[in-house]
Design a protein around this motif. Structure first.
Motif, PDB file in Angstrom:
ATOM      1  N   PRO A   5      45.328  11.163  53.285  1.00  0.00           N
ATOM      2  CA  PRO A   5      46.697  11.304  53.772  1.00  0.00           C
ATOM      3  C   PRO A   5      47.072  10.222  54.794  1.00  0.00           C
ATOM      4  CG  PRO A   5      45.652  13.442  53.639  1.00  0.00           C
ATOM      5  CD  PRO A   5      44.581  12.405  53.362  1.00  0.00           C
ATOM      6  N   ARG A   6      46.085   9.611  55.418  1.00  0.00           N
ATOM      7  CA  ARG A   6      46.374   8.543  56.373  1.00  0.00           C
ATOM      8  C   ARG A   6      46.694   7.223  55.669  1.00  0.00           C
ATOM      9  NH1 ARG A   6      41.908  11.186  58.472  1.00  0.00           N
ATOM     10  NH2 ARG A   6      40.564   9.585  57.626  1.00  0.00           N
ATOM     11  N   ARG A   7      46.432   7.123  54.379  1.00  0.00           N
ATOM     12  CA  ARG A   7      46.693   5.888  53.623  1.00  0.00           C
ATOM     13  C   ARG A   7      47.468   6.197  52.339  1.00  0.00           C
ATOM     14  NH1 ARG A   7      40.624   3.763  54.217  1.00  0.00           N
ATOM     15  NH2 ARG A   7      40.765   2.997  56.344  1.00  0.00           N
ATOM     16  N   PRO A   8      48.671   6.734  52.466  1.00  0.00           N
ATOM     17  CA  PRO A   8      49.420   7.147  51.267  1.00  0.00           C
ATOM     18  C   PRO A   8      49.741   6.002  50.317  1.00  0.00           C
ATOM     19  CG  PRO A   8      50.819   7.224  53.202  1.00  0.00           C
ATOM     20  CD  PRO A   8      49.423   6.956  53.686  1.00  0.00           C
ATOM     21  N   GLN A   9      49.819   4.792  50.800  1.00  0.00           N
ATOM     22  CA  GLN A   9      50.146   3.657  49.948  1.00  0.00           C
ATOM     23  C   GLN A   9      49.060   3.394  48.905  1.00  0.00           C
ATOM     24  OE1 GLN A   9      49.322   3.563  53.129  1.00  0.00           O
ATOM     25  NE2 GLN A   9      47.881   1.901  53.513  1.00  0.00           N
ATOM     26  N   ARG A  10      47.872   3.926  49.096  1.00  0.00           N
ATOM     27  CA  ARG A  10      46.778   3.696  48.149  1.00  0.00           C
ATOM     28  C   ARG A  10      46.786   4.675  46.981  1.00  0.00           C
ATOM     29  NH1 ARG A  10      41.396   1.828  51.337  1.00  0.00           N
ATOM     30  NH2 ARG A  10      42.304  -0.019  52.271  1.00  0.00           N
ATOM     31  N   PHE A  11      47.479   5.783  47.130  1.00  0.00           N
ATOM     32  CA  PHE A  11      47.424   6.794  46.084  1.00  0.00           C
ATOM     33  C   PHE A  11      47.958   6.315  44.732  1.00  0.00           C
ATOM     34  CE2 PHE A  11      48.728  10.426  43.620  1.00  0.00           C
ATOM     35  CZ  PHE A  11      47.553  11.161  43.604  1.00  0.00           C
ATOM     36  N   PRO A  12      49.113   5.666  44.657  1.00  0.00           N
ATOM     37  CA  PRO A  12      49.614   5.251  43.330  1.00  0.00           C
ATOM     38  C   PRO A  12      48.626   4.374  42.554  1.00  0.00           C
ATOM     39  CG  PRO A  12      51.351   5.047  44.948  1.00  0.00           C
ATOM     40  CD  PRO A  12      50.079   5.351  45.707  1.00  0.00           C
ATOM     41  N   GLN A  13      48.000   3.434  43.217  1.00  0.00           N
ATOM     42  CA  GLN A  13      47.041   2.574  42.527  1.00  0.00           C
ATOM     43  C   GLN A  13      45.806   3.372  42.098  1.00  0.00           C
ATOM     44  OE1 GLN A  13      45.714  -0.858  44.682  1.00  0.00           O
ATOM     45  NE2 GLN A  13      44.410  -1.547  43.018  1.00  0.00           N
ATOM     46  N   CYS A  14      45.358   4.245  42.963  1.00  0.00           N
ATOM     47  CA  CYS A  14      44.215   5.101  42.616  1.00  0.00           C
ATOM     48  C   CYS A  14      44.547   5.956  41.393  1.00  0.00           C
ATOM     49  CB  CYS A  14      43.853   5.982  43.803  1.00  0.00           C
ATOM     50  SG  CYS A  14      42.563   7.183  43.435  1.00  0.00           S
ATOM     51  N   TYR A  15      45.725   6.553  41.394  1.00  0.00           N
ATOM     52  CA  TYR A  15      46.145   7.405  40.280  1.00  0.00           C
ATOM     53  C   TYR A  15      46.213   6.610  38.977  1.00  0.00           C
ATOM     54  CZ  TYR A  15      48.960  10.542  37.451  1.00  0.00           C
ATOM     55  OH  TYR A  15      49.416  11.340  36.438  1.00  0.00           O
ATOM     56  N   ARG A  16      46.859   5.462  39.016  1.00  0.00           N
ATOM     57  CA  ARG A  16      46.995   4.638  37.805  1.00  0.00           C
ATOM     58  C   ARG A  16      45.634   4.214  37.256  1.00  0.00           C
ATOM     59  NH1 ARG A  16      51.349   2.525  40.689  1.00  0.00           N
ATOM     60  NH2 ARG A  16      50.073   0.814  41.462  1.00  0.00           N
ATOM     61  N   SER A  17      44.717   3.903  38.143  1.00  0.00           N
ATOM     62  CA  SER A  17      43.423   3.398  37.671  1.00  0.00           C
ATOM     63  C   SER A  17      42.452   4.501  37.250  1.00  0.00           C
ATOM     64  CB  SER A  17      42.784   2.516  38.740  1.00  0.00           C
ATOM     65  OG  SER A  17      42.463   3.272  39.878  1.00  0.00           O
ATOM     66  N   THR A  18      42.752   5.752  37.570  1.00  0.00           N
ATOM     67  CA  THR A  18      41.808   6.837  37.239  1.00  0.00           C
ATOM     68  C   THR A  18      42.390   7.933  36.361  1.00  0.00           C
ATOM     69  OG1 THR A  18      42.369   8.061  39.263  1.00  0.00           O
ATOM     70  CG2 THR A  18      40.518   6.507  39.387  1.00  0.00           C
ATOM     71  N   HIS A  19      43.702   7.956  36.179  1.00  0.00           N
ATOM     72  CA  HIS A  19      44.341   9.081  35.482  1.00  0.00           C
ATOM     73  C   HIS A  19      43.719   9.391  34.116  1.00  0.00           C
ATOM     74  CE1 HIS A  19      47.345  10.999  32.859  1.00  0.00           C
ATOM     75  NE2 HIS A  19      47.479  11.775  33.900  1.00  0.00           N
ATOM     76  N   ASP A  20      43.534   8.396  33.288  1.00  0.00           N
ATOM     77  CA  ASP A  20      42.987   8.642  31.944  1.00  0.00           C
ATOM     78  C   ASP A  20      41.592   9.249  32.012  1.00  0.00           C
ATOM     79  OD1 ASP A  20      45.290   7.658  30.822  1.00  0.00           O
ATOM     80  OD2 ASP A  20      44.449   5.683  30.408  1.00  0.00           O
ATOM     81  N   ARG A  21      40.799   8.833  32.966  1.00  0.00           N
ATOM     82  CA  ARG A  21      39.425   9.336  33.086  1.00  0.00           C
ATOM     83  C   ARG A  21      39.388  10.742  33.672  1.00  0.00           C
ATOM     84  NH1 ARG A  21      35.256   5.133  34.636  1.00  0.00           N
ATOM     85  NH2 ARG A  21      33.904   6.800  33.924  1.00  0.00           N
ATOM     86  N   VAL A  22      40.450  11.156  34.344  1.00  0.00           N
ATOM     87  CA  VAL A  22      40.521  12.521  34.876  1.00  0.00           C
ATOM     88  C   VAL A  22      41.222  13.436  33.868  1.00  0.00           C
ATOM     89  CG1 VAL A  22      41.506  13.951  36.724  1.00  0.00           C
ATOM     90  CG2 VAL A  22      40.420  11.759  37.270  1.00  0.00           C
ATOM     91  N   PHE A  23      42.295  12.978  33.265  1.00  0.00           N
ATOM     92  CA  PHE A  23      43.048  13.809  32.324  1.00  0.00           C
ATOM     93  C   PHE A  23      42.226  14.109  31.066  1.00  0.00           C
ATOM     94  CE2 PHE A  23      46.140  14.536  28.901  1.00  0.00           C
ATOM     95  CZ  PHE A  23      46.864  15.574  29.466  1.00  0.00           C
ATOM     96  N   GLY A  24      41.431  13.156  30.595  1.00  0.00           N
ATOM     97  CA  GLY A  24      40.629  13.362  29.374  1.00  0.00           C
ATOM     98  C   GLY A  24      39.739  14.581  29.445  1.00  0.00           C
ATOM     99  N   PRO A  25      38.868  14.697  30.455  1.00  0.00           N
ATOM    100  CA  PRO A  25      38.033  15.897  30.559  1.00  0.00           C
ATOM    101  C   PRO A  25      38.858  17.166  30.786  1.00  0.00           C
ATOM    102  CG  PRO A  25      37.159  14.161  31.965  1.00  0.00           C
ATOM    103  CD  PRO A  25      38.478  13.680  31.424  1.00  0.00           C
ATOM    104  N   PRO A  65      36.009  12.805  41.204  1.00  0.00           N
ATOM    105  CA  PRO A  65      37.122  13.549  40.599  1.00  0.00           C
ATOM    106  C   PRO A  65      36.818  14.027  39.178  1.00  0.00           C
ATOM    107  CG  PRO A  65      37.710  11.242  40.879  1.00  0.00           C
ATOM    108  CD  PRO A  65      36.404  11.450  41.565  1.00  0.00           C
ATOM    109  N   MET A  66      36.004  13.266  38.434  1.00  0.00           N
ATOM    110  CA  MET A  66      35.662  13.720  37.083  1.00  0.00           C
ATOM    111  C   MET A  66      34.828  15.000  37.135  1.00  0.00           C
ATOM    112  SD  MET A  66      35.022  10.163  35.055  1.00  0.00           S
ATOM    113  CE  MET A  66      34.618  10.994  33.530  1.00  0.00           C
ATOM    114  N   MET A  67      33.903  15.079  38.081  1.00  0.00           N
ATOM    115  CA  MET A  67      33.103  16.282  38.245  1.00  0.00           C
ATOM    116  C   MET A  67      33.999  17.459  38.641  1.00  0.00           C
ATOM    117  SD  MET A  67      30.168  17.056  41.098  1.00  0.00           S
ATOM    118  CE  MET A  67      31.366  16.768  42.386  1.00  0.00           C
ATOM    119  N   ARG A  68      34.917  17.223  39.567  1.00  0.00           N
ATOM    120  CA  ARG A  68      35.844  18.278  39.986  1.00  0.00           C
ATOM    121  C   ARG A  68      36.703  18.724  38.802  1.00  0.00           C
ATOM    122  NH1 ARG A  68      34.745  20.853  44.416  1.00  0.00           N
ATOM    123  NH2 ARG A  68      36.787  21.714  44.082  1.00  0.00           N
TER     124      ARG A  68
END
Length: 101
Positions: A5-25, A65-68
């Motif tokens: 929460p202290r670095r909100p500007q990083r979330f969009p890039q994190c989401y874009r780069s990991t979404h497929d690997r989290v949504f798939g499982p 996040p994949m484990m979660r």
């Protein structure tokens, strides 16, 4: 790339780069888009709120996040099965009491 929460500007890039690997499982376990979307959202919310607890000795940045996701998806399926079984027992019980009346 750590997020918090202290670095909100990083979330969009994190989401874009990991979404497929989290949504798939999330989709593979319950096999429904709506459930997978909810699970994915819950996982990202968890990762965002618990980012300070991430320990790289226990999981890679994507592994965490994949484990979660897998755990949350399995929990979701188990809950839905318990609900269905409970409804089935309730219907059986109600049908029996209707026959007794």
């Amino acid at each position: 790339m750590p997020i918090s929460p202290r670095r909100p500007q990083r979330f969009p890039q994190c989401y874009r780069s990991t979404h497929d690997r989290v949504f798939g499982p999330a989709l593979r376990v319950p096999r429904r888009d709506t459930a997978a979307a909810e699970i994915t959202q819950e996982v990202y919310l968890y990762v965002w709120n618990a980012a300070t607890h991430y320990d790289e000795r226990l999981a890679s940045p994507i592994g965490w996040p994949m484990m979660r996701t897998h755990r949350r998806a399995v929990d979701r399926v188990r809950l839905e099965l318990r609900i269905r079984e409970g409804l089935k027992r309730l219907r059986t019980c109600l049908a029996g009491s209707m026959n007794d009346a």
